[in-house]
Design an enzyme around this catalytic site. Structure first.
Site, PDB file in Angstrom:
ATOM      1  N   LYS A   1       0.841  -1.189   0.000  1.00 55.87           N
ATOM      2  CA  LYS A   1       0.000   0.000   0.000  1.00 55.87           C
ATOM      3  C   LYS A   1       0.880   1.245   0.000  1.00 55.87           C
ATOM      4  O   LYS A   1       2.014   1.135   0.486  1.00 55.87           O
ATOM      5  CB  LYS A   1      -0.957   0.030   1.206  1.00 55.87           C
ATOM      6  CG  LYS A   1      -0.367  -0.285   2.570  1.00 55.87           C
ATOM      7  CD  LYS A   1       0.795   0.467   3.106  1.00 55.87           C
ATOM      8  CE  LYS A   1       0.682   1.941   3.336  1.00 55.87           C
ATOM      9  NZ  LYS A   1       1.969   2.517   3.860  1.00 55.87           N
TER      10      LYS A   1
ATOM     11  N   TYR B   1      -4.123   4.303   6.587  1.00 60.42           N
ATOM     12  CA  TYR B   1      -4.649   3.341   7.577  1.00 60.42           C
ATOM     13  C   TYR B   1      -5.921   3.885   8.224  1.00 60.42           C
ATOM     14  O   TYR B   1      -6.873   3.152   8.462  1.00 60.42           O
ATOM     15  CB  TYR B   1      -3.612   3.053   8.671  1.00 60.42           C
ATOM     16  CG  TYR B   1      -2.440   2.260   8.185  1.00 60.42           C
ATOM     17  CD1 TYR B   1      -2.518   0.882   8.065  1.00 60.42           C
ATOM     18  CD2 TYR B   1      -1.243   2.880   7.840  1.00 60.42           C
ATOM     19  CE1 TYR B   1      -1.437   0.143   7.610  1.00 60.42           C
ATOM     20  CE2 TYR B   1      -0.159   2.157   7.385  1.00 60.42           C
ATOM     21  CZ  TYR B   1      -0.267   0.785   7.275  1.00 60.42           C
ATOM     22  OH  TYR B   1       0.798   0.061   6.811  1.00 60.42           O
TER      23      TYR B   1
HETATM   24  P1  NAD Z   1      12.568   1.754   2.063  1.00 53.82           P
HETATM   25  O1  NAD Z   1      13.088   3.066   1.617  1.00 53.82           O
HETATM   26  O2  NAD Z   1      13.106   1.210   3.320  1.00 53.82           O
HETATM   27  O3  NAD Z   1      12.801   0.675   0.928  1.00 53.82           O
HETATM   28  C1  NAD Z   1      12.554   0.932  -0.413  1.00 53.82           C
HETATM   29  C2  NAD Z   1      13.457   0.067  -1.237  1.00 53.82           C
HETATM   30  O4  NAD Z   1      13.090   0.251  -2.606  1.00 53.82           O
HETATM   31  C3  NAD Z   1      14.942   0.474  -1.144  1.00 53.82           C
HETATM   32  O5  NAD Z   1      15.672  -0.252  -0.238  1.00 53.82           O
HETATM   33  C4  NAD Z   1      15.456   0.164  -2.525  1.00 53.82           C
HETATM   34  O6  NAD Z   1      16.015  -1.124  -2.483  1.00 53.82           O
HETATM   35  C5  NAD Z   1      14.248   0.146  -3.406  1.00 53.82           C
HETATM   36  N1  NAD Z   1      14.266   1.227  -4.413  1.00 53.82           N
HETATM   37  C6  NAD Z   1      14.262   1.001  -5.743  1.00 53.82           C
HETATM   38  N2  NAD Z   1      14.262   2.172  -6.412  1.00 53.82           N
HETATM   39  C7  NAD Z   1      14.282   3.155  -5.502  1.00 53.82           C
HETATM   40  C8  NAD Z   1      14.306   4.569  -5.612  1.00 53.82           C
HETATM   41  N3  NAD Z   1      14.293   5.195  -6.821  1.00 53.82           N
HETATM   42  N4  NAD Z   1      14.352   5.281  -4.482  1.00 53.82           N
HETATM   43  C9  NAD Z   1      14.348   4.682  -3.263  1.00 53.82           C
HETATM   44  N5  NAD Z   1      14.325   3.317  -3.096  1.00 53.82           N
HETATM   45  C10 NAD Z   1      14.302   2.566  -4.224  1.00 53.82           C
HETATM   46  O7  NAD Z   1      10.969   1.885   2.124  1.00 53.82           O
HETATM   47  P2  NAD Z   1       9.973   0.921   2.894  1.00 53.82           P
HETATM   48  O8  NAD Z   1       9.642   1.524   4.192  1.00 53.82           O
HETATM   49  O9  NAD Z   1      10.495  -0.460   2.870  1.00 53.82           O
HETATM   50  O10 NAD Z   1       8.643   1.051   1.986  1.00 53.82           O
HETATM   51  C11 NAD Z   1       8.510   0.333   0.766  1.00 53.82           C
HETATM   52  C12 NAD Z   1       7.010   0.160   0.467  1.00 53.82           C
HETATM   53  O11 NAD Z   1       6.406  -0.587   1.502  1.00 53.82           O
HETATM   54  C13 NAD Z   1       6.220   1.457   0.359  1.00 53.82           C
HETATM   55  O12 NAD Z   1       5.239   1.354  -0.636  1.00 53.82           O
HETATM   56  C14 NAD Z   1       5.540   1.592   1.714  1.00 53.82           C
HETATM   57  O13 NAD Z   1       4.318   2.301   1.662  1.00 53.82           O
HETATM   58  C15 NAD Z   1       5.303   0.134   2.050  1.00 53.82           C
HETATM   59  N6  NAD Z   1       5.264  -0.090   3.507  1.00 53.82           N
HETATM   60  C16 NAD Z   1       4.195  -0.746   4.006  1.00 53.82           C
HETATM   61  C17 NAD Z   1       4.112  -0.971   5.360  1.00 53.82           C
HETATM   62  C18 NAD Z   1       2.946  -1.723   5.912  1.00 53.82           C
HETATM   63  O14 NAD Z   1       2.796  -1.769   7.134  1.00 53.82           O
HETATM   64  N7  NAD Z   1       2.128  -2.346   5.071  1.00 53.82           N
HETATM   65  C19 NAD Z   1       5.125  -0.517   6.204  1.00 53.82           C
HETATM   66  C20 NAD Z   1       6.215   0.129   5.651  1.00 53.82           C
HETATM   67  C21 NAD Z   1       6.281   0.338   4.291  1.00 53.82           C
END
Ligand code: NAD
Length: 406
Positions: free
Chosen positions: A160, A248
């Site tokens: 999401k 949420y």
């Molecule tokens: P994050 O920044 O920790 O990870 C993103 C990853 O995407 C990076 O590590 C990288 O490997 C990759 N990536 C590829 N291209 C990129 C770019 N151009 N810029 C930045 N990163 C790039 O983020 P996250 O917190 O892991 O979030 C990722 C997704 O998961 C989002 O859509 C977020 O909304 C979702 N999320 C959901 C929940 C939940 O509880 N359902 C919790 C956290 C995050």
């Protein structure tokens, strides 16, 4: 006229040119258009603990997933939880950082030939061990990678928010239909015992007739900028806190009320001179009006003291969840008259495996998906209506499918 053009036309009728421009840019709202950058490799996030030994061999019939995006949520929350899902396993990894790919691949027992760069991703079509992909990339990349995964013949579980605009969501759904593959949005709280119990209580009218819902999802973001953190970059995060965290609360207003709003009024604030908010909003506040007469407030901020709250008040009591939508530690109390009752319906931990097993059942058994792409689309339409109201300063009227009324 395409759905997208129709949305533009409605926006002009509803909120004037400014709102139309904001809708065309989706979640980027009044902040202007932005094109998502390509997926790129990022360093290993801080505080990742990789498993000390590879997971057990998958059970017969288990669905093999490719994980796309090895960031914080993938590495710290999702990947370790596959061990608790008896119907799924990790079969491949996709990342733009070769060192991270090797390190994570070794820890999770994913063979080198099942580790893909973003450039080589399309070769995954030829890997029968991968039946589904789990997209855990920054939100502005969800649409592109969902379409690529469907083109490779895989089922898609997408984090999401589903995407940043309703037009992207429509494209994703159509791509799944063309490929004859399933699409699920990873709305984990639909599998979380406290939220499931709250849904049951509301269906049973435990608070009487619903009058008010209040939700807030806020925290104070560190000194990030659009260049250092994608959550502050409008091409990757849309308008910011609403798509990421406030979603949420928006969801909770729908699954607790069991209704769709007929009108929305909202405001969104972007402080001048704060580099964190050069591209996104700091706060968004929306008021949703339901056909029953119930009213819901959805508040979200990246710049206020942390709060994760969902509260539903009826004419016979109140249901309070604080925190409401966390990975664990959620609470639920039912207050009726002078009585307050704390409920402990189960271990929040099961939400992660529950979500994975649900998607496996959809793939293997053709079971219905309770959080399908259509739900993600509905939510993006509501988000667009919130921004349209915030931009125009007017109340926006909605059709039952959450499109804006002309
Ligand atoms: P994050 O920044 O920790 O990870 C993103 C990853 O995407 C990076 O590590 C990288 O490997 C990759 N990536 C590829 N291209 C990129 C770019 N151009 N810029 C930045 N990163 C790039 O983020 P996250 O917190 O892991 O979030 C990722 C997704 O998961 C989002 O859509 C977020 O909304 C979702 N999320 C959901 C929940 C939940 O509880 N359902 C919790 C956290 C995050």
């Amino acid at each position: 006229m395409s759905g997208h053009d129709m949305t533009r036309r409605r926006a002009i009728e509803v909120g004037g040119i400014a709102a139309a421009a904001s809708l065309a840019a989706g979640g980027a709202a009044a902040l202007g258009q932005a094109r998502a950058p390509a997926a790129t490799g990022q360093p290993m996030p801080d505080d990742v603990s990789l498993p000390s030994q590879p997971p057990r061999a998958p059970r017969p019939g288990s669905v093999g997933f490719a994980i796309i995006g090895l960031g914080d949520y993938a590495l710290n929350q999702i990947m370790p939880r596959f061990a608790r899902s008896e119907r799924t396993h990790i079969a491949a990894l996709v990342s733009g950082n070769p060192d991270k790919l090797r390190q994570v691949g070794e820890a999770y027992g994913v063979a080198p030939e099942a580790r893909y760069s973003y450039e080589r991703f399309d070769e995954i079509a030829a890997n029968p061990a991968v039946e589904a992909v789990y997209i855990i990339l920054p939100s502005g990349l969800h649409a592109e990678w969902t379409e690529r995964a469907f083109a490779a013949g895989k089922h898609v579980l997408c984090e999401k928010p589903m995407a940043l605009t309703s037009a992207e969501c429509e494209r994703m759904i159509a791509a799944g239909q063309r490929a004859n593959r399933r699409l699920m949005i990873a709305y984990r709280v639909h599998f979380e015992p406290y939220n499931m119990a709250a849904m049951d209580l509301m269906r049973e009218k435990a608070v009487g007739d619903l009058r008010l819902i209040r939700t807030e999802h806020s925290y104070r973001a560190g000194p990030s900028t659009p260049a250092t953190n994608w959550r502050h970059n409008r091409a990757l995060a849309g308008g910011g806190p609403l798509e990421d965290y406030g979603l949420y609360g928006l969801q909770a207003t729908l699954y607790l009320s069991g209704e769709m709003p007929t009108r929305i009024s909202a405001s969104a604030h972007r402080p001048e001179g704060d580099p964190r908010f050069s591209e996104i909003f700091a706060h968004v506040a929306a008021q949703l009006h339901f056909p029953s007469g119930a009213v819901a407030q959805v508040v979200t901020s990246y710049d206020s003291a942390g709060l994760n709250l969902v509260e539903a008040r009826g004419n016979a009591g109140a249901l309070v969840m604080r925190p409401a939508t966390n990975y664990n530690g959620n609470t639920l109390s039912l207050e009726t008259g002078r009585d307050g009752r704390k409920l402990e319906p189960g271990d929040s931990e099961v939400q992660f495996a529950g979500q994975l097993n649900h998607f496996a059942a959809a793939i293997r058994d053709g079971a219905p998906i309770i959080t399908p792409g259509e739900m993600g689309l509905r939510d993006l339409r509501l988000i667009e209506a919130i921004y349209a109201s915030a931009t125009s300063g007017r109340t926006v009227a909605l059709n039952p499918d959450a499109t804006m009324r002309g």
